[in-house]
Design an enzyme around this catalytic site. Sequence first.
Site, PDB file in Angstrom:
ATOM      1  CG  ASP A 255       2.126   5.840 -12.729  1.00  0.00           C
ATOM      2  OD1 ASP A 255       1.033   6.206 -13.202  1.00  0.00           O
ATOM      3  OD2 ASP A 255       2.855   4.994 -13.260  1.00  0.00           O
ATOM      4  CB  SER A 256      -2.595   7.133  -8.392  1.00  0.00           C
ATOM      5  OG  SER A 256      -3.133   8.353  -8.858  1.00  0.00           O
TER       6      SER A 256
ATOM      7  CG  ASP B  24      -1.901   1.109   1.263  1.00  0.00           C
ATOM      8  OD1 ASP B  24      -1.691   2.123   0.563  1.00  0.00           O
ATOM      9  OD2 ASP B  24      -2.907   0.989   1.986  1.00  0.00           O
TER      10      ASP B  24
END
Lengths: 276, 276
Positions: free
Chosen positions: A155-156, A137
């Site tokens: 970089d989601s 996470d």
Amino acid sequence: MELWYTEKQTKSFGITAKIKQTLVTEQTAYQQLEMLETEEFGNMLTLDGMVMTTEKDEFVYHEMVAHVPLFTHPCPKRILVVGGGDGGVIREVVKHPEVEKVTLVEIDGRVIEHSKKHLPTIAAAFTHPKVEVIVGDGFMHIAESRDAYDVIMVDSTEPVGPAVKLFEKGFYEGLSRALKEDGLFIAQTDNPWFKADLIRQVFSDVNEIFPITRLYTANVPTYPSGLWTFTMGSKAYDPLEVTAERFHEIETKYYTERLHKAAFVLPKFVEALTKK
Amino acid sequence: MELWYTEKQTKSFGITAKIKQTLVTEQTAYQQLEMLETEEFGNMLTLDGMVMTTEKDEFVYHEMVAHVPLFTHPCPKRILVVGGGDGGVIREVVKHPEVEKVTLVEIDGRVIEHSKKHLPTIAAAFTHPKVEVIVGDGFMHIAESRDAYDVIMVDSTEPVGPAVKLFEKGFYEGLSRALKEDGLFIAQTDNPWFKADLIRQVFSDVNEIFPITRLYTANVPTYPSGLWTFTMGSKAYDPLEVTAERFHEIETKYYTERLHKAAFVLPKFVEALTKK
């Protein structure tokens, strides 16, 4: 029979792409993952029905995520990538000789596995000696990090599903703590045509935490509106004040030294999102 | 029942937009014309199945067609617009006080009529005292003009149907003759993702005729790839050398003085199309 993939980028607008075959369709622990072989854009990765990357246009996003912050920082040694499980950002990061180590924290290991198999030119750096991969996470990793990184790249996915909390103010405060005293971060922040409020909110939040806050854009044809934004928060270095000596030659298809600064020159309606 | 308009921008990629209703569908003497009320982009004009303009994003194209050449020329008095029947370009042109007369030559009078009715905020300048409207063949008008214009703007459809000859070298030679000795023109030249060869050819042709040839871009969400290009051929003035004094305040949503120059800074793969 012709097969077409259609992504509703808004409730009433989208893109559609002819596909040769579906390579993967899988419900992972986090999201719906599909890998499609398209005619126009090569192999395409989608998560929860949103295009993440394609073989044809991936270079734009990955270069602009990596090179703008890495050339802004005078000596980026320790890099963190949050998300980025397709491997495109770390492929660009390792082009910079100053980088000593890049840690990628991707929550969904299946993204990495399928990318290695079906997007090999994107997932080309996972075995690079400077790369450390953590399946975990990113939000928690940030919360537990102190004074650790020179540059963080978020970089989601878009702010739905596991990425929602990556667009909240508490996350940017965490980024600030996880960065060294002269560190900086960038995050992808969606598009100004359909998500203007998001950009305005993120910019305002980051601007309350970081002394230097900047917005830049790039053209990604398979992303909504074709105009993508990136928000940078920086403790010390201004991307607009990088001097010519800092740049060195790297192999790119989109990024150039001149574009580094031009990308921050915004259309008037986008610039307005950065004003109070 | 939901109605969606889908444009195949290539054989295997396109956009799709939910429509509230079809306002017009008509085979004119030149092309198939449709006016659609979309949910996302307001009213939308299509010709031969290609989006020409929409109420929501029209300002980008029209501002970038008009203001870049008009601020490049030090005193643009006589302007010609080839095509542009929706009226968006002339609406922007008349914002420049130096302009004494702008002539619009649109081959298809039905485009003008339907735009006046269904795109009133775009077709807002047809009754302006500086505007002259000719329903006729822009190619012939150019061929018959000598030393007549300071600035010519080619606001054509893509190179299919009546617009094919507007992308041939002979047309650019005609533009040169129709321009005054220090005149300049710009033409829309499609997108670099799907039409790279077209851009390369046009740039090369123009470059053989005009001493100053430049390419710039803008983001138009409803056009293929979202990245549109414009090619400028100029006899005397360089758009990159406009000085700060030349600019004056005009009302825009996309164009700014800083963007005027930044728009010419090209992504590397686009820049390559301008090299031999």
